[in-house]
Design a protein around this motif. Structure first.
Motif, mmCIF file in Angstrom:
data_model
loop_
_atom_site.group_PDB
_atom_site.id
_atom_site.type_symbol
_atom_site.label_atom_id
_atom_site.label_comp_id
_atom_site.label_asym_id
_atom_site.label_seq_id
_atom_site.Cartn_x
_atom_site.Cartn_y
_atom_site.Cartn_z
ATOM 1 N N SER A 189 0.832 -1.208 0.000
ATOM 2 C CA SER A 189 0.000 0.000 0.000
ATOM 3 C C SER A 189 0.866 1.256 0.000
ATOM 4 O O SER A 189 0.597 2.214 -0.743
ATOM 5 C CB SER A 189 -0.913 -0.020 1.226
ATOM 6 O OG SER A 189 -1.631 1.176 1.327
ATOM 7 N N GLN A 190 1.901 1.255 0.814
ATOM 8 C CA GLN A 190 2.764 2.431 0.942
ATOM 9 C C GLN A 190 3.467 2.768 -0.369
ATOM 10 O O GLN A 190 3.483 3.917 -0.794
ATOM 11 C CB GLN A 190 3.793 2.187 2.042
ATOM 12 C CG GLN A 190 4.563 3.420 2.440
ATOM 13 C CD GLN A 190 3.689 4.442 3.135
ATOM 14 O OE1 GLN A 190 2.750 4.082 3.833
ATOM 15 N NE2 GLN A 190 3.987 5.702 2.924
ATOM 16 N N ILE A 191 4.057 1.764 -1.009
ATOM 17 C CA ILE A 191 4.805 2.032 -2.245
ATOM 18 C C ILE A 191 3.863 2.479 -3.364
ATOM 19 O O ILE A 191 4.197 3.354 -4.154
ATOM 20 C CB ILE A 191 5.673 0.818 -2.663
ATOM 21 C CG1 ILE A 191 6.757 1.254 -3.659
ATOM 22 C CG2 ILE A 191 4.839 -0.317 -3.230
ATOM 23 C CD1 ILE A 191 7.817 0.194 -3.918
ATOM 24 N N ARG A 192 2.667 1.913 -3.404
ATOM 25 C CA ARG A 192 1.709 2.310 -4.443
ATOM 26 C C ARG A 192 1.226 3.741 -4.238
ATOM 27 O O ARG A 192 1.105 4.516 -5.193
ATOM 28 C CB ARG A 192 0.527 1.347 -4.471
ATOM 29 C CG ARG A 192 0.882 0.005 -5.059
ATOM 30 C CD ARG A 192 -0.289 -0.943 -5.002
ATOM 31 N NE ARG A 192 0.047 -2.228 -5.617
ATOM 32 C CZ ARG A 192 -0.811 -3.224 -5.718
ATOM 33 N NH1 ARG A 192 -2.043 -3.125 -5.249
ATOM 34 N NH2 ARG A 192 -0.428 -4.360 -6.299
ATOM 35 N N ARG A 193 0.920 4.094 -3.002
ATOM 36 C CA ARG A 193 0.460 5.464 -2.736
ATOM 37 C C ARG A 193 1.577 6.471 -3.015
ATOM 38 O O ARG A 193 1.339 7.528 -3.604
ATOM 39 C CB ARG A 193 -0.041 5.595 -1.301
ATOM 40 C CG ARG A 193 -1.392 4.949 -1.103
ATOM 41 C CD ARG A 193 -1.958 5.078 0.305
ATOM 42 N NE ARG A 193 -1.214 4.221 1.227
ATOM 43 C CZ ARG A 193 -0.469 4.670 2.236
ATOM 44 N NH1 ARG A 193 -0.355 5.957 2.472
ATOM 45 N NH2 ARG A 193 0.168 3.828 3.027
ATOM 46 N N ALA A 194 2.804 6.125 -2.608
ATOM 47 C CA ALA A 194 3.925 7.038 -2.817
ATOM 48 C C ALA A 194 4.235 7.231 -4.299
ATOM 49 O O ALA A 194 4.449 8.354 -4.758
ATOM 50 C CB ALA A 194 5.164 6.526 -2.076
ATOM 51 N N VAL A 195 4.239 6.138 -5.070
ATOM 52 C CA VAL A 195 4.574 6.257 -6.492
ATOM 53 C C VAL A 195 3.469 7.006 -7.251
ATOM 54 O O VAL A 195 3.756 7.773 -8.167
ATOM 55 C CB VAL A 195 4.903 4.891 -7.129
ATOM 56 C CG1 VAL A 195 3.668 4.109 -7.515
ATOM 57 C CG2 VAL A 195 5.834 5.066 -8.322
#
Length: 100
Positions: free
Chosen positions: A38-44
């Protein structure tokens, strides 16, 4: 209708990068779904979103502020990629393709 940001190479590249990161995150373990995935998707996603949002502002200073948000999000993505590599969710080769 077309927006100014659609012509920006940095926005186009951030869109491509976002799709690559999304694709590799599909293979993260299920127990990471609400954490690293979730974190990497939201950040990217935030990288391209901030570029587009900032580009429609009238002030150059405001646009620079949103580019700063994008850079911070990109740093977050890189950190997530390091964590992914360290946890053996992605190979060194995939890491190098995305980070170099």
């Amino acid at each position: 209708m077309s927006f100014k940001f659609e012509k920006l190479i940095i926005w186009q590249k951030s869109m491509d990068f976002g799709e690559k990161v999304f694709e590799i995150s599909k293979f993260f373990p299920k127990d990471e779904m609400f954490n690293l995935t979730s974190q990497i998707r939201r950040a990217v996603d935030s990288v391209a979103l901030n570029i587009s949002e900032g580009s429609i502002l009238q002030s150059k200073l405001e646009f620079q502020r949103f580019l700063g948000f994008s850079i911070r999000s990109l740093a977050e993505v890189v950190t997530c990629l390091y964590k992914s590599k360290n946890r053996n969710y992605i190979s060194e080769e995939k890491f190098n393709l995305l980070c170099i």
